[in-house]
Design a protein around this motif. Structure first.
Motif, mmCIF file in Angstrom:
data_model
loop_
_atom_site.group_PDB
_atom_site.id
_atom_site.type_symbol
_atom_site.label_atom_id
_atom_site.label_comp_id
_atom_site.label_asym_id
_atom_site.label_seq_id
_atom_site.Cartn_x
_atom_site.Cartn_y
_atom_site.Cartn_z
ATOM 1 N N LEU A 200 0.830 -1.206 0.000
ATOM 2 C CA LEU A 200 0.000 0.000 0.000
ATOM 3 C C LEU A 200 0.863 1.253 0.000
ATOM 4 O O LEU A 200 0.566 2.226 -0.703
ATOM 5 C CB LEU A 200 -0.934 -0.007 1.217
ATOM 6 C CG LEU A 200 -1.883 1.192 1.343
ATOM 7 C CD1 LEU A 200 -2.752 1.328 0.088
ATOM 8 C CD2 LEU A 200 -2.746 1.054 2.584
ATOM 9 N N ARG A 201 1.948 1.221 0.760
ATOM 10 C CA ARG A 201 2.834 2.386 0.795
ATOM 11 C C ARG A 201 3.448 2.643 -0.586
ATOM 12 O O ARG A 201 3.528 3.788 -1.041
ATOM 13 C CB ARG A 201 3.932 2.172 1.833
ATOM 14 C CG ARG A 201 4.852 3.378 2.007
ATOM 15 C CD ARG A 201 5.855 3.151 3.120
ATOM 16 N NE ARG A 201 6.755 4.284 3.245
ATOM 17 C CZ ARG A 201 7.780 4.335 4.094
ATOM 18 N NH1 ARG A 201 8.029 3.295 4.882
ATOM 19 N NH2 ARG A 201 8.545 5.399 4.149
ATOM 20 N N THR A 206 3.628 5.931 -5.367
ATOM 21 C CA THR A 206 3.819 5.884 -6.816
ATOM 22 C C THR A 206 2.766 6.717 -7.540
ATOM 23 O O THR A 206 3.079 7.505 -8.442
ATOM 24 C CB THR A 206 3.781 4.435 -7.312
ATOM 25 O OG1 THR A 206 4.851 3.709 -6.695
ATOM 26 C CG2 THR A 206 3.935 4.368 -8.821
ATOM 27 N N VAL A 207 1.504 6.563 -7.147
ATOM 28 C CA VAL A 207 0.434 7.320 -7.793
ATOM 29 C C VAL A 207 0.566 8.814 -7.485
ATOM 30 O O VAL A 207 0.427 9.655 -8.386
ATOM 31 C CB VAL A 207 -0.942 6.784 -7.359
ATOM 32 C CG1 VAL A 207 -2.062 7.698 -7.846
ATOM 33 C CG2 VAL A 207 -1.153 5.369 -7.899
ATOM 34 N N ALA A 208 0.852 9.159 -6.236
ATOM 35 C CA ALA A 208 0.998 10.570 -5.878
ATOM 36 C C ALA A 208 2.181 11.198 -6.610
ATOM 37 O O ALA A 208 2.085 12.313 -7.152
ATOM 38 C CB ALA A 208 1.176 10.709 -4.369
ATOM 39 N N GLY A 209 3.305 10.488 -6.649
ATOM 40 C CA GLY A 209 4.487 11.025 -7.318
ATOM 41 C C GLY A 209 4.304 11.155 -8.814
ATOM 42 O O GLY A 209 4.702 12.159 -9.425
ATOM 43 N N ALA A 210 3.692 10.148 -9.434
ATOM 44 C CA ALA A 210 3.458 10.204 -10.877
ATOM 45 C C ALA A 210 2.491 11.334 -11.228
ATOM 46 O O ALA A 210 2.660 12.026 -12.244
ATOM 47 C CB ALA A 210 2.916 8.868 -11.367
ATOM 48 N N GLY A 211 1.480 11.548 -10.380
ATOM 49 C CA GLY A 211 0.542 12.642 -10.618
ATOM 50 C C GLY A 211 1.221 13.998 -10.550
ATOM 51 O O GLY A 211 0.991 14.874 -11.387
ATOM 52 N N LEU A 213 4.404 14.575 -11.038
ATOM 53 C CA LEU A 213 5.300 14.665 -12.193
ATOM 54 C C LEU A 213 4.519 15.031 -13.458
ATOM 55 O O LEU A 213 4.945 15.892 -14.237
ATOM 56 C CB LEU A 213 6.020 13.332 -12.385
ATOM 57 C CG LEU A 213 7.022 13.241 -13.547
ATOM 58 C CD1 LEU A 213 8.115 14.276 -13.392
ATOM 59 C CD2 LEU A 213 7.618 11.840 -13.621
ATOM 60 N N ALA A 214 3.368 14.411 -13.654
ATOM 61 C CA ALA A 214 2.556 14.701 -14.835
ATOM 62 C C ALA A 214 2.070 16.139 -14.841
ATOM 63 O O ALA A 214 2.002 16.780 -15.898
ATOM 64 C CB ALA A 214 1.365 13.744 -14.889
ATOM 65 N N GLU A 215 1.734 16.677 -13.659
ATOM 66 C CA GLU A 215 1.234 18.047 -13.584
ATOM 67 C C GLU A 215 2.337 19.073 -13.836
ATOM 68 O O GLU A 215 2.099 20.115 -14.440
ATOM 69 C CB GLU A 215 0.589 18.302 -12.221
ATOM 70 C CG GLU A 215 -0.166 19.610 -12.142
ATOM 71 C CD GLU A 215 -1.017 19.719 -10.899
ATOM 72 O OE1 GLU A 215 -2.176 20.123 -11.014
ATOM 73 O OE2 GLU A 215 -0.528 19.379 -9.799
ATOM 74 N N ASP A 216 3.541 18.776 -13.393
ATOM 75 C CA ASP A 216 4.641 19.737 -13.502
ATOM 76 C C ASP A 216 5.429 19.624 -14.803
ATOM 77 O O ASP A 216 6.142 20.554 -15.179
ATOM 78 C CB ASP A 216 5.607 19.558 -12.321
ATOM 79 C CG ASP A 216 4.977 19.939 -10.986
ATOM 80 O OD1 ASP A 216 3.946 20.637 -11.008
ATOM 81 O OD2 ASP A 216 5.501 19.518 -9.943
#
Length: 271
Positions: A200-201, A206-211, A213-216
């Motif tokens: 879960l960690r 992974t999802v938070a970091g990828a999001g 990265l995609a936004e920036d």
């Protein structure tokens, strides 16, 4: 814009998670607590000490009345503020599934009404809200609504209210899709031998970091995907499953977003 709100005051009808997040953002942005009137039958404890007018008599001509109650509570909430219709007060609604026409009926002709669709990441200041106004809404009204809603994230303008169903399906319901992705990634990790806590960690981060990265990033998401996909590597092996046109993400998300959009239309017709 905040100067106008400070002078004329504003009303927040409903102060649950979404309304509370917005109010917190406004106060942090410098809106004087004494310029805010909140109507809520079950107010959170912090509101009593915030310096706002809590469940008190409302001002005669506030700049804005923002409606943040659940659709099923609308019948009880609107009569309290219906007298504000007619044009002197901008009505902004963040109530899901309630069309502009419903507020025009409640507040009467000549009332500027803006319908807004935020999403739950607004609670941490990372939301995105789509807005559309009726024919009585001016550029000044739209700018004021944008400033208010920017307290909880990004704001975009729509060209037509009919687009709100698609917005609801993509960004309104979208956080639930992402949460389910985290759930299923973690479950898949467990199936490969990871402990539940570790899986879960890893999935959350992974999802938070990828999001983020995609936004920036300057590249679009397709290019970012290519950047991390080595030929014949592990990512490509997974993507061949996920990108299958028959039962992979493309087909699945089209069906899911389509189902949400259809339900949004049904709810608006039921109103």
């Amino acid at each position: 814009m905040m100067d106008r709100l400070a002078r004329q005051g504003m009303i927040l009808v409903g102060c649950g998670k979404m309304g509370g997040a917005m109010l917190s953002g406004w106060l942090k942005s410098g809106l004087p607590p004494a310029s805010v009137w909140v109507k809520d039958p079950n107010p959170a404890g912090w509101l009593a000490e915030a310096g706002i007018h809590l469940n008190e008599d409302l001002p005669d001509a506030p700049a804005v009345a923002l409606i943040a109650v659940k659709p099923q509570m609308m019948g009880a909430a609107l009569p309290e503020v219906a007298r504000l219709g007619g044009g002197g007060t901008l009505i902004v609604s963040v109530a899901a599934g309630t069309p502009i026409a419903a507020f025009e009926r409640a507040f009467g002709p000549g009332t500027p009404v803006i319908r807004a669709m935020p999403n739950t990441p607004a609670a941490v200041g990372r939301g995105i809200t789509a807005i559309i106004g009726n024919e009585k809404v001016t550029e000044s009204h739209l700018s004021l609504a944008e400033e208010l809603l920017a307290a909880v994230g990004q704001v975009v303008r729509l060209e037509d209210e009919a687009q709100m169903d698609a917005v609801t399906a993509v960004s309104g319901s979208g956080p639930a899709y992402v949460f389910h992705l985290i759930e299923t990634m973690a479950a898949a990790g467990e199936a490969e031998g990871l402990s539940p806590d570790l899986a879960l960690r890893l999935a959350r981060a992974t999802v938070a970091g990828a999001g983020a990265l995609a936004e920036d990033a300057t590249e679009d998401p397709g290019q970012l995907r290519i950047n991390v996909t080595s030929p014949n590597g592990t990512t490509q092996a997974a993507l061949e499953v996920l990108m299958d046109e028959t039962d992979g993400f493309p087909a699945l998300l089209r069906r899911a977003v389509g189902a949400a959009a259809r339900r949004s239309k049904e709810l608006s017709r039921d109103e």
